[in-house]
Design an enzyme around this catalytic site. Structure first.
Site, mmCIF file in Angstrom:
data_model
loop_
_atom_site.group_PDB
_atom_site.id
_atom_site.type_symbol
_atom_site.label_atom_id
_atom_site.label_comp_id
_atom_site.label_asym_id
_atom_site.label_seq_id
_atom_site.Cartn_x
_atom_site.Cartn_y
_atom_site.Cartn_z
ATOM 1 N N TYR A 82 0.847 -1.196 0.000
ATOM 2 C CA TYR A 82 0.000 0.000 0.000
ATOM 3 C C TYR A 82 0.881 1.244 0.000
ATOM 4 C CZ TYR A 82 -3.746 -3.204 1.458
ATOM 5 O OH TYR A 82 -4.656 -4.227 1.523
ATOM 6 N N ASN A 103 -12.964 -1.209 -4.638
ATOM 7 C CA ASN A 103 -12.803 -1.862 -5.938
ATOM 8 C C ASN A 103 -13.995 -2.777 -6.217
ATOM 9 O OD1 ASN A 103 -11.987 -3.366 -8.167
ATOM 10 N ND2 ASN A 103 -10.222 -4.276 -7.168
ATOM 11 N N CYS A 111 -6.725 -6.318 -6.602
ATOM 12 C CA CYS A 111 -6.326 -5.675 -5.350
ATOM 13 C C CYS A 111 -5.714 -6.651 -4.358
ATOM 14 C CB CYS A 111 -7.501 -4.936 -4.728
ATOM 15 S SG CYS A 111 -8.966 -5.937 -4.516
ATOM 16 N N HIS A 112 -5.863 -7.958 -4.597
ATOM 17 C CA HIS A 112 -5.194 -8.932 -3.716
ATOM 18 C C HIS A 112 -3.676 -8.824 -3.836
ATOM 19 C CE1 HIS A 112 -5.578 -11.055 -7.577
ATOM 20 N NE2 HIS A 112 -4.475 -11.693 -7.227
ATOM 21 N N GLU A 142 -0.866 -17.437 -7.623
ATOM 22 C CA GLU A 142 -0.008 -16.705 -8.556
ATOM 23 C C GLU A 142 1.471 -16.997 -8.309
ATOM 24 O OE1 GLU A 142 -3.149 -13.069 -9.303
ATOM 25 O OE2 GLU A 142 -1.285 -12.612 -8.259
#
Length: 153
Positions: A82, A103, A111-112, A142
């Site tokens: 952030y 979002n 946003c994760h 990911e």
């Protein structure tokens, strides 16, 4: 692709409630989504480097849209904090977090991939529980998919 280990808030190999909330405030299940959207999700869950093709028109403040544009550019497996986004925007980490919370399309605008400097941070306004477990799963999905290609560098 990661294994299909069961995770609370996650069915099979992928989260099932990432389509947003229904009118009653409850999660809309992926099975209820239109076929084109299910295909987009299937492509992402098979390959986390997949870029969503569906166009979205996001309603938000100018600041929120700037934050969402930065988030959309974060590659899979490369979370940013952030604070790092805040510095790039000349803003605060809290303001970035508020934009993340607002979002409306959390996989399209991933946003994760935005985390706290000392941990995961929140996800869709949740600081613990089911949604944070989903964020953890998405980041692991990911990272696991990226790992083989990173090993060859």
């Amino acid at each position: 692709m990661p294994d299909a280990r069961p995770t609370p808030g996650v069915e099979g190999s992928a989260p099932t409630s990432m389509c947003g909330s229904g009118a009653d405030g409850g999660p809309r299940r992926l099975a209820n989504a239109p076929a084109w959207l299910r295909a987009e999700f299937a492509a992402y869950f098979a390959d986390p480097s997949y870029r969503f093709q569906c166009a979205v028109e996001l309603a938000g403040s100018d600041f929120q849209r700037r934050v969402w544009a930065l988030i959309a550019a974060i590659p899979p497996g490369r979370p940013r904090t952030y604070g790092a986004l805040a510095r790039e925007l000349g803003s605060s980490a809290r303001a970035v977090g508020q934009a993340c919370r607002a979002n409306p399309v959390p996989l399209r605008i991933p946003c994760h991939r935005v985390v706290a400097a000392n941990g995961l941070g929140g996800f869709a306004g949740d600081r613990g529980g089911r949604l944070l477990r989903i964020k953890r799963w998405l980041l692991a999905h990911e990272a696991e998919a990226l790992a083989p290609s990173e090993a060859h560098r």
